[in-house]
Design a protein around this motif. Structure first.
Motif, mmCIF file in Angstrom:
data_model
loop_
_atom_site.group_PDB
_atom_site.id
_atom_site.type_symbol
_atom_site.label_atom_id
_atom_site.label_comp_id
_atom_site.label_asym_id
_atom_site.label_seq_id
_atom_site.Cartn_x
_atom_site.Cartn_y
_atom_site.Cartn_z
ATOM 1 N N PRO A 83 22.807 -8.750 -41.370
ATOM 2 C CA PRO A 83 22.451 -7.504 -40.992
ATOM 3 C C PRO A 83 21.713 -6.686 -42.052
ATOM 4 O O PRO A 83 22.331 -6.781 -43.237
ATOM 5 C CB PRO A 83 23.671 -6.694 -40.566
ATOM 6 C CG PRO A 83 24.728 -7.718 -40.308
ATOM 7 C CD PRO A 83 24.168 -9.109 -41.147
ATOM 8 N N ALA A 84 20.756 -5.892 -41.804
ATOM 9 C CA ALA A 84 19.940 -5.547 -42.777
ATOM 10 C C ALA A 84 20.661 -4.464 -43.437
ATOM 11 O O ALA A 84 20.548 -4.182 -44.628
ATOM 12 C CB ALA A 84 18.486 -4.946 -42.164
ATOM 13 N N GLU A 85 21.479 -3.642 -42.789
ATOM 14 C CA GLU A 85 22.443 -2.774 -43.504
ATOM 15 C C GLU A 85 23.047 -3.078 -44.696
ATOM 16 O O GLU A 85 23.371 -2.524 -45.696
ATOM 17 C CB GLU A 85 23.246 -1.974 -42.481
ATOM 18 C CG GLU A 85 22.865 -1.497 -41.251
ATOM 19 C CD GLU A 85 22.403 -2.712 -40.188
ATOM 20 O OE1 GLU A 85 21.292 -3.202 -39.952
ATOM 21 O OE2 GLU A 85 23.538 -3.033 -39.563
ATOM 22 N N ARG B 262 2.997 -6.391 -41.311
ATOM 23 C CA ARG B 262 3.709 -5.755 -40.329
ATOM 24 C C ARG B 262 5.275 -5.332 -40.764
ATOM 25 O O ARG B 262 6.131 -4.852 -39.996
ATOM 26 C CB ARG B 262 3.794 -6.390 -39.014
ATOM 27 C CG ARG B 262 2.662 -6.120 -37.944
ATOM 28 C CD ARG B 262 2.535 -6.821 -36.751
ATOM 29 N NE ARG B 262 2.446 -8.073 -36.797
ATOM 30 C CZ ARG B 262 3.356 -8.764 -36.068
ATOM 31 N NH1 ARG B 262 4.194 -8.336 -35.270
ATOM 32 N NH2 ARG B 262 3.468 -10.133 -36.020
ATOM 33 N N ARG C 145 4.609 -11.761 -39.460
ATOM 34 C CA ARG C 145 4.428 -10.415 -39.733
ATOM 35 C C ARG C 145 4.056 -10.306 -41.010
ATOM 36 O O ARG C 145 3.160 -9.108 -41.369
ATOM 37 C CB ARG C 145 5.949 -9.828 -39.464
ATOM 38 C CG ARG C 145 6.558 -9.796 -37.972
ATOM 39 C CD ARG C 145 7.775 -9.245 -38.038
ATOM 40 N NE ARG C 145 7.713 -7.735 -38.125
ATOM 41 C CZ ARG C 145 7.347 -7.007 -37.053
ATOM 42 N NH1 ARG C 145 7.422 -7.377 -35.850
ATOM 43 N NH2 ARG C 145 7.199 -5.617 -37.221
ATOM 44 N N HIS D 154 9.238 -6.008 -41.632
ATOM 45 C CA HIS D 154 10.459 -6.778 -40.788
ATOM 46 C C HIS D 154 10.641 -6.490 -39.692
ATOM 47 O O HIS D 154 11.113 -7.557 -38.782
ATOM 48 C CB HIS D 154 11.776 -6.454 -41.632
ATOM 49 C CG HIS D 154 11.888 -7.254 -42.959
ATOM 50 N ND1 HIS D 154 12.090 -8.590 -42.924
ATOM 51 C CD2 HIS D 154 11.604 -7.013 -44.204
ATOM 52 C CE1 HIS D 154 12.326 -9.072 -44.194
ATOM 53 N NE2 HIS D 154 11.825 -8.297 -44.946
ATOM 54 N N GLY D 155 10.386 -5.357 -38.909
ATOM 55 C CA GLY D 155 10.613 -5.161 -37.593
ATOM 56 C C GLY D 155 12.090 -5.119 -37.591
ATOM 57 O O GLY D 155 12.988 -5.111 -38.394
ATOM 58 N N GLU D 156 12.700 -4.743 -36.201
ATOM 59 C CA GLU D 156 14.206 -4.603 -36.046
ATOM 60 C C GLU D 156 14.988 -5.963 -36.155
ATOM 61 O O GLU D 156 14.485 -6.742 -36.105
ATOM 62 C CB GLU D 156 14.175 -4.239 -34.595
ATOM 63 C CG GLU D 156 13.349 -2.973 -33.957
ATOM 64 C CD GLU D 156 14.040 -1.762 -34.995
ATOM 65 O OE1 GLU D 156 15.153 -1.406 -34.792
ATOM 66 O OE2 GLU D 156 12.970 -1.094 -35.583
ATOM 67 N N GLY D 157 16.298 -5.564 -35.996
ATOM 68 C CA GLY D 157 17.027 -6.767 -36.067
ATOM 69 C C GLY D 157 17.625 -7.226 -37.407
ATOM 70 O O GLY D 157 17.032 -6.737 -38.491
ATOM 71 N N ASP E 254 22.656 -15.126 -39.875
ATOM 72 C CA ASP E 254 21.917 -13.966 -39.918
ATOM 73 C C ASP E 254 22.692 -12.659 -40.668
ATOM 74 O O ASP E 254 23.724 -12.776 -40.773
ATOM 75 C CB ASP E 254 21.629 -13.540 -38.663
ATOM 76 C CG ASP E 254 20.727 -14.157 -37.926
ATOM 77 O OD1 ASP E 254 20.146 -15.180 -38.428
ATOM 78 O OD2 ASP E 254 20.372 -13.807 -36.763
#
Ligand code: FAD
Length: 512
Positions: free
Chosen positions: A143-145, A165, A160, A167-170, A141
């Protein structure tokens, strides 16, 4: 070789890559990491295509990722497996794939942005050399950051994305992690540019060599020079109804899993217009698709309950088959579609399978894509199959569930079948009786993960003419090219793994 007229270039690069799936970005990263100024052209507003929707299983035999996980695999055993499945057809491309797979995995993991881990998932055929632990790995995975502003450019998961919708969280996971990691590595080279909303429309040919492309953008056509080469890795033509019909591809554009409007075969047409040959044009990576209320379909695999019947109310295959093999069963004989998955209430009104995107039972029941009834006879009426036949099919199946032996289709005898089965004390966990009313029937159509016919290429991804000569400067990978795996889907991650290998080899060839 007629192409677009000789241009005044709007911009110049060493390498132009059309598309932004896993193959495209692997090619782009290979080029940019090797010091070549590279641009990725993506037709839609988002990067990643179907690759971003995917589970990101990458089938690459004999890599350091498997060694780390202690999986005893080798190029040799994968050769035995592929040869058993594919024969000697495309032997040169198969050998190129096998020889380069470990190198690609090693090259990618050398980049600090890219990390993989092994993922057990059995190969899809009982054949010599098969590995039940699988030969695929997945990205960790992301992290989006770590992607910063680029994260918003990666296509969200299929459910999504279809609903708009975002990406959403995480963290970004699966296909989004693969695309995100490749993108990060590419941009970090300092040699890479990305242009979304830029659709390749034509190839520019000068003195018999492809020297650039023409792309449509919101502000008009642009002409981009490619000093070393053009890599076409922009998906298949699964989203183009006319092209599907012209080549007799079963299923429909609506039932295909590619992002809406994305993969319509433009690069295949552009290359064919300058003399490129095509192959396998009637083929796709098939799968059963649960019909959705909006007229589209959901990629469905891993059946752990229920049974599937054809229009006569009879089973026609082992429902637990790998999805491409089940898709092929659905079209093997007329009258098998629409099929219906029959299941009972022991699953709490949920489909006993993995289905992407998933929809709630209530939505399906309201739309009529699922029906529900207190008895099997009533259920048969609702889906238009003979009442007696459905009752007999379920009775016979329940008998198999009691003995643990599917005398008709051998469900549960293969490691792949059992991989998805639920925990159960039953003699065969893949055979779950249907005896808890109310009963459900879900309509199942033929879906696909993309067409796999396209431009004919050599082991270096060079696009070939009808008489087998490479077109200088032109390369293809992924579903834009005819797959080296022909009419087989050997194991989890072959579409993406082979796209990545041939894109890598293409760029290595450009740089020679
Ligand atoms: P894509 O990834 O679809 O990328 C093509 C891109 O090119 C798109 O973004 C498109 O917009 C763009 N494009 C199209 N035309 C143009 C143009 N003219 N100019 C510029 N850009 C253009 N396969 C695996 O190997 N492993 C898996 O785990 C796996 N899981 C899957 C799970 C799901 C839910 C689905 C739907 C598929 C899965 N697949 C998996 C199949 C796999 O995702 C696809 O077959 C593969 O990603 C196709 O790669 P591609 O590069 O050919 O096309």
């Amino acid at each position: 070789m007629p192409g677009a007229p000789t241009p005044a270039w709007d911009d110049e690069y060493d390498v132009v890559v059309a598309g932004s799936g896993a193959g495209a970005l692997t090619g782009a990263l290979t080029a940019a990491a090797g010091g070549l100024r590279t641009v990725v052209l993506e037709k839609t507003a988002l990067l990643g295509g179907t690759s971003a929707y995917s589970g990101a299983a990458v089938w690459l035999p004999g890599t350091q990722v498997q060694r780390r996980a202690g999986i005893g695999d080798s190029t040799e055993s994968a050769r035995v497996y592929l040869t058993a499945l594919l024969g000697e057809a495309e032997a040169d491309r198969r050998e190129a794939f096998l020889a380069t797979a470990p190198e690609v995995a090693e090259f990618l993991e050398r980049d600090p942005a890219i990390e993989f881990e092994s993922r057990a998932f059995p190969d899809y055929f009982p054949a010599p050399g098969r590995l039940d632990a699988g030969r695929s790995f997945v990205p960790l995975d992301l992290p989006a950051e770590r992607l910063g502003d680029l994260a918003a450019l990666v296509r969200p998961p299929v459910d999504r994305d279809r609903d708009g919708r975002g990406h959403g969280e995480g963290p970004l996971s699966a296909g989004r992690a693969l695309i995100g990691r490749l993108l990060l590595a590419f941009v970090n080279t300092g040699n890479g540019a990305v242009r979304t909303g830029a659709a390749l429309t034509r190839l520019v040919v000068e003195d018999g060599r492809v020297t650039g492309v023409e792309a449509a953008t919101a502000t008009g056509a642009v002409r981009l020079r490619a000093r070393e080469g053009v890599l076409l890795a922009a998906g298949g033509f699964e989203g183009d109804a006319k092209m599907r019909a012209a080549h007799g591809v079963p299923g429909t554009a609506e039932w295909s899993m590619a992002p809406a409007g994305a993969n319509t075969g433009d690069p295949i047409r552009a290359a064919a217009a300058i003399g490129a040959a095509t192959g396998l044009m009637g083929e796709a990576w098939w799968c059963p698709g649960v019909a959705l209320p909006d007229g589209r379909a959901a990629f469905t695999l891993g059946f752990h309950g229920g049974l599937m019947v054809d229009a006569s109310g009879r089973r026609f295959a082992n429902e637990s088959l790998p999805y491409d093999r089940m898709g092929r069963e659905m079209i093997a004989e007329p009258g098998r579609m629409p099929a219906h998955l029959i299941f009972d209430s022991r699953f709490g009104g949920r489909l006993p399978a993995i289905s992407l995107p998933g929809r709630r039972a209530e939505e399906h029941l309201e739309a009529g894509t699922w029906v529900r009834a207190g008895t099997l006879e009533e259920l048969a009426e609702l889906i238009g199959v003979p009442r007696e036949a459905l009752r007999h099919t379920v009775e016979r199946f329940n008998g198999f569930a009691a003995t643990g032996v599917d005398e008709d289709f051998h469900r549960g005898e293969d490691p792949y079948d059992r991989f998805f089965a639920g925990q159960s004390e039953a003699p065969n966990p893949c055979l779950v009786p249907l005896d808890t009313p109310p009963y459900y029937a879900a309509r199942v159509v033929l879906s696909d993960l993309g067409t796999k016919g396209g431009l004919r290429t050599d082991p270096d991804g060079r696009v070939l003419t009808g008489d087998g000569r490479p077109i200088p400067g032109l390369y293809a990978a992924g579903n834009t090219s005819a797959s080296f795996s022909g009419r087989r889907y050997p194991g989890p991650g072959v579409p993406i793994g082979s796209a990545m290998v041939f894109a890598y080899r293409a760029v290595k060839d450009m740089a020679r």
